[in-house]
Scaffold this motif. Structure first.
Motif, PDB file in Angstrom:
ATOM      1  N   ASP A  27       0.798  -1.218   0.000  1.00  0.00           N
ATOM      2  CA  ASP A  27       0.000   0.000   0.000  1.00  0.00           C
ATOM      3  C   ASP A  27       0.835   1.274   0.000  1.00  0.00           C
ATOM      4  N   ASP A  28       2.024   1.191   0.596  1.00  0.00           N
ATOM      5  CA  ASP A  28       2.810   2.411   0.749  1.00  0.00           C
ATOM      6  C   ASP A  28       4.282   2.058   0.900  1.00  0.00           C
ATOM      7  N   SER A 134       0.958  10.070 -13.130  1.00  0.00           N
ATOM      8  CA  SER A 134       0.070   8.951 -12.776  1.00  0.00           C
ATOM      9  C   SER A 134       0.869   7.784 -12.191  1.00  0.00           C
ATOM     10  N   ARG A 136       1.930   4.907  -9.816  1.00  0.00           N
ATOM     11  CA  ARG A 136       1.139   3.983  -9.002  1.00  0.00           C
ATOM     12  C   ARG A 136       2.033   2.855  -8.492  1.00  0.00           C
ATOM     13  N   LEU A 137       1.960   2.606  -7.188  1.00  0.00           N
ATOM     14  CA  LEU A 137       2.794   1.581  -6.568  1.00  0.00           C
ATOM     15  C   LEU A 137       2.331   0.186  -6.987  1.00  0.00           C
ATOM     16  N   LEU A 138       3.287  -0.663  -7.387  1.00  0.00           N
ATOM     17  CA  LEU A 138       2.973  -2.032  -7.788  1.00  0.00           C
ATOM     18  C   LEU A 138       3.406  -3.039  -6.739  1.00  0.00           C
ATOM     19  N   TYR A 164       7.044   0.712  -9.567  1.00  0.00           N
ATOM     20  CA  TYR A 164       5.882   1.547  -9.817  1.00  0.00           C
ATOM     21  C   TYR A 164       5.440   1.416 -11.272  1.00  0.00           C
ATOM     22  N   ALA A 166       3.944   3.912 -14.272  1.00  0.00           N
ATOM     23  CA  ALA A 166       3.917   5.349 -14.548  1.00  0.00           C
ATOM     24  C   ALA A 166       3.601   5.577 -16.022  1.00  0.00           C
TER      25      ALA A 166
END
Length: 213
Positions: A27-28, A134, A136-138, A164, A166
């Motif tokens: 999540d982070d 844009s 986004r963590l994968l 990530y 992108a």
């Protein structure tokens, strides 16, 4: 809830499994105030899986001097599955790396105190001249092996890679700005041509899933 310090050579997903957690979703990923990297996963309760102790692999052809011992070294890095209307951005590893000629994702080691997303933006620019949005963590991946750094130093190397997705809204002809480093070449590759490229073992098994997510 489980909280632990990731030991040298350990993998967070396997550690969670040993504590009775499954289906981890990252999540982070962020730097804490003291500079340490914090990974936060959402997990599902499960039966604990006993960890296995496999021998640490070594680089092919590695020759050790009598009595030589590897120094532990952990490298935290950020990488991007960067896509655009022109395809997927790939970089070619240089002779300074342990796998020259292989293709990989743009990215690299974080600077001291640098947040992972900031490191991703910096590395993508240095290795390709592209700007992304844009983000986004994968996932987070780890590797552990013994080999030599470009300096000749023998290292017990623990790689922690934050990956990530992108988007590049205005793709241009890519150019390597960080000349003389780990990147020899960079290019946009159409998705239907990816199989023609000899991808890094760290990312090849996951590319299809990442591009579909």
């Amino acid at each position: 809830m489980a909280e632990f310090v990731l030991a040298h050579g350990a993998d967070p997903v396997r550690e969670l499994a040993s504590l009775g957690w499954s289906r981890p979703h990252l999540d982070d990923a962020r730097r804490d105030d003291d500079g340490s990297l914090v990974l936060h996963f959402t997990v599902t309760p499960a039966s604990a899986v006993a960890p296995t102790q496999a021998p640490v692999p070594t680089d092919p052809g590695l020759v050790l001097a009598p009595g030589e011992e590897a120094s532990p070294y952990q490298r935290t890095a950020a990488y991007g599955v960067v896509t655009s209307a022109r395809g997927v951005l790939l970089t070619e590893l240089s002779e300074l790396t342990s796998a020259p000629g292989r293709w990989t994702l743009p990215g690299g080691g974080l600077d001291p105190g640098e947040q992972p997303v900031a490191g991703l933006h910096r590395e993508v620019w240095e290795e390709s001249g592209q700007s992304v949005e844009s983000v986004r963590l994968l996932e987070a991946h780890t590797s552990h092996w013994i080999g030599r750094a470009p300096s000749g130093r023998l290292e017990d190397f623990h790689a922690v890679r934050i990956v990530y997705a992108a988007w590049c809204p205005q793709p241009s002809d890519p150019v390597v700005h960080d000349v003389g480093g780990s990147t020899a070449d960079v290019r946009w590759v159409p998705r239907d041509e990816l199989e023609r490229y000899h991808l890094s073992r760290s990312f090849a098994p996951h590319m299809r899933r990442w591009l579909a997510s």
